[in-house]
Scaffold this active site. Structure first.
Site, PDB file in Angstrom:
ATOM      1  N   GLY A  28       0.823  -1.201   0.000  1.00  0.00           N
ATOM      2  CA  GLY A  28       0.000   0.000   0.000  1.00  0.00           C
ATOM      3  C   GLY A  28       0.856   1.249   0.000  1.00  0.00           C
ATOM      4  O   GLY A  28       2.088   1.179   0.111  1.00  0.00           O
TER       5      GLY A  28
ATOM      6  N   THR B  34       1.089   3.491   2.284  1.00  0.00           N
ATOM      7  CA  THR B  34       1.649   3.771   3.604  1.00  0.00           C
ATOM      8  C   THR B  34       2.361   2.571   4.195  1.00  0.00           C
ATOM      9  O   THR B  34       3.448   2.693   4.750  1.00  0.00           O
ATOM     10  CB  THR B  34       0.540   4.229   4.568  1.00  0.00           C
ATOM     11  OG1 THR B  34      -0.133   5.372   4.019  1.00  0.00           O
ATOM     12  CG2 THR B  34       1.129   4.606   5.923  1.00  0.00           C
ATOM     13  N   ASN B  35       1.760   1.394   4.078  1.00  0.00           N
ATOM     14  CA  ASN B  35       2.314   0.186   4.692  1.00  0.00           C
ATOM     15  C   ASN B  35       2.362  -0.984   3.716  1.00  0.00           C
ATOM     16  O   ASN B  35       1.569  -1.044   2.766  1.00  0.00           O
ATOM     17  CB  ASN B  35       1.481  -0.241   5.914  1.00  0.00           C
ATOM     18  CG  ASN B  35       1.602   0.729   7.069  1.00  0.00           C
ATOM     19  OD1 ASN B  35       2.704   1.108   7.459  1.00  0.00           O
ATOM     20  ND2 ASN B  35       0.479   1.143   7.614  1.00  0.00           N
TER      21      ASN B  35
ATOM     22  N   ALA C  25      -5.359  -2.558  -7.673  1.00  0.00           N
ATOM     23  CA  ALA C  25      -5.217  -3.989  -7.374  1.00  0.00           C
ATOM     24  C   ALA C  25      -5.807  -4.327  -6.014  1.00  0.00           C
ATOM     25  O   ALA C  25      -6.422  -5.387  -5.836  1.00  0.00           O
ATOM     26  CB  ALA C  25      -3.740  -4.381  -7.418  1.00  0.00           C
ATOM     27  N   ASP C  26      -5.646  -3.432  -5.036  1.00  0.00           N
ATOM     28  CA  ASP C  26      -6.140  -3.708  -3.693  1.00  0.00           C
ATOM     29  C   ASP C  26      -7.664  -3.803  -3.658  1.00  0.00           C
ATOM     30  O   ASP C  26      -8.228  -4.633  -2.932  1.00  0.00           O
ATOM     31  CB  ASP C  26      -5.647  -2.645  -2.709  1.00  0.00           C
ATOM     32  CG  ASP C  26      -5.995  -1.223  -3.140  1.00  0.00           C
ATOM     33  OD1 ASP C  26      -6.229  -0.997  -4.346  1.00  0.00           O
ATOM     34  OD2 ASP C  26      -6.026  -0.324  -2.280  1.00  0.00           O
TER      35      ASP C  26
ATOM     36  N   ASP D  64     -12.657  -0.231   3.058  1.00  0.00           N
ATOM     37  CA  ASP D  64     -11.229  -0.403   3.369  1.00  0.00           C
ATOM     38  C   ASP D  64     -10.680   0.940   3.827  1.00  0.00           C
ATOM     39  O   ASP D  64     -10.604   1.895   3.051  1.00  0.00           O
ATOM     40  CB  ASP D  64     -10.487  -0.892   2.124  1.00  0.00           C
ATOM     41  CG  ASP D  64      -9.051  -1.312   2.428  1.00  0.00           C
ATOM     42  OD1 ASP D  64      -8.495  -0.825   3.427  1.00  0.00           O
ATOM     43  OD2 ASP D  64      -8.490  -2.106   1.661  1.00  0.00           O
TER      44      ASP D  64
ATOM     45  N   THR E 105      -4.767   4.421   3.603  1.00  0.00           N
ATOM     46  CA  THR E 105      -4.345   5.765   3.199  1.00  0.00           C
ATOM     47  C   THR E 105      -5.538   6.520   2.623  1.00  0.00           C
ATOM     48  O   THR E 105      -5.733   7.708   2.887  1.00  0.00           O
ATOM     49  CB  THR E 105      -3.226   5.674   2.150  1.00  0.00           C
ATOM     50  OG1 THR E 105      -2.156   4.874   2.677  1.00  0.00           O
ATOM     51  CG2 THR E 105      -2.704   7.057   1.813  1.00  0.00           C
TER      52      THR E 105
ATOM     53  N   THR F  33      -8.574  22.359  22.072  1.00  0.00           N
ATOM     54  CA  THR F  33      -8.328  22.383  20.629  1.00  0.00           C
ATOM     55  C   THR F  33      -7.953  21.020  20.080  1.00  0.00           C
ATOM     56  O   THR F  33      -8.474  20.575  19.045  1.00  0.00           O
ATOM     57  CB  THR F  33      -7.221  23.399  20.288  1.00  0.00           C
ATOM     58  OG1 THR F  33      -7.639  24.706  20.708  1.00  0.00           O
ATOM     59  CG2 THR F  33      -6.968  23.434  18.787  1.00  0.00           C
TER      60      THR F  33
END
Length: 255
Positions: free
Chosen positions: A8, A10-11, A108-109, A129, A132, A184
């Site tokens: 992916g 990110t991972n 593909a994912d 899913d 990201t 905040t």
């Protein structure tokens, strides 16, 4: 044993399967600057630490949304495992009919997730899913990939907010105790987390109404789904290994 790798933005997630059962699962950061040897050494270290014999690996399949790493990972698999890996792409047998205006744009994912759902839970399903990006994919009762929606992911939305403002600091992505906050950082948590929860609930409701389909199964997966899964007020099935199992299904179809 077989290795299923989901690359992916990110991972990178790796699943080790033995007799069709996942026995180990690893997750590490995606890095397009790493070489085939660096990835190979990293994975060998994970194998050694977990007492996994690489010589028992019979097959390797890869799903990737990071084209820069496709050749790198294929080279790594050939060198360190002596295997020609399967890469999800054109010509791969999936059992899913793609009903999109431009099938070449399909990630593909998303396709792998659709396969995993159909094989494990049946068609007429919506796959959410949360990674990201936050994606929703609909597979109808004819096993047709019929489209969906794509939204900004939780962490990406937070990063965009912080980078676009001068005075806001980055909070941890925890779920605050209430929606209306008086601090905040807690206000940011509320807006990002509860905002995504409400968006998911709203989109699922709209999709069911648009499809006139109250019997639609909803599947939840993805690395960031853990943040909000216990706070969603919709019926869903949580499956963290959905994509890895989908990859194994595809491997079996193309072995």
């Amino acid at each position: 044993m077989h290795i299923c790798m989901d690359i992916g933005n990110t991972n990178i997630v790796i699943g080790i399967f033995e007799n069709n059962i996942i026995i180990n699962r690893f997750r590490f950061s995606t890095n397009t600057l790493m070489t085939a040897d660096e990835y190979g050494i990293k994975i060998m270290q994970l194998f050694n630490y977990n007492n996994i014999n690489k010589d028992l690996i019979e097959g390797f399949i890869i799903s990737s949304v990071v084209p820069e790493l496709d050749l790198v990972i294929k080279m790594m698999v050939k060198k360190y495992f002596g295997i020609e890996p399967i890469l999800i792409g054109p010509g791969i047998k999936t059992g899913i009919h793609i009903k999109l205006d431009n099938p070449k744009q399909l990630g593909a994912d998303l396709l792998v997730g659709a396969v995993g759902v159909v094989e494990k839970y049946g068609a007429n399903s919506l796959i959410i899913d949360i990674g990201t990006a936050l994606t929703m994919v609909y597979v109808n009762d004819k096993k047709e990939f019929s489209g969906g929606s794509i939204c900004a992911g939780i962490k990406g939305s937070l990063k965009s907010l912080i980078n676009s403002t001068s005075k806001l600091s980055t909070p941890t992505l925890d779920v605050p105790e209430k929606v209306v906050c008086n601090d905040t950082l807690a206000c940011i948590q509320s807006g990002i987390v509860f905002g995504h929860i409400s968006m998911i609930e709203g989109l699922v409701s709209k999709i069911k109404k648009e499809l006139n389909n109250d019997n639609l199964k909803v599947l939840l997966t993805g690395g960031n789904s853990i943040i909000i899964k216990d706070h969603l007020n919709i019926d869903f099935i949580y499956d963290e290994n959905l994509l890895l199992e989908g990859l194994l299904d595809i491997y079996t179809k193309n072995e």
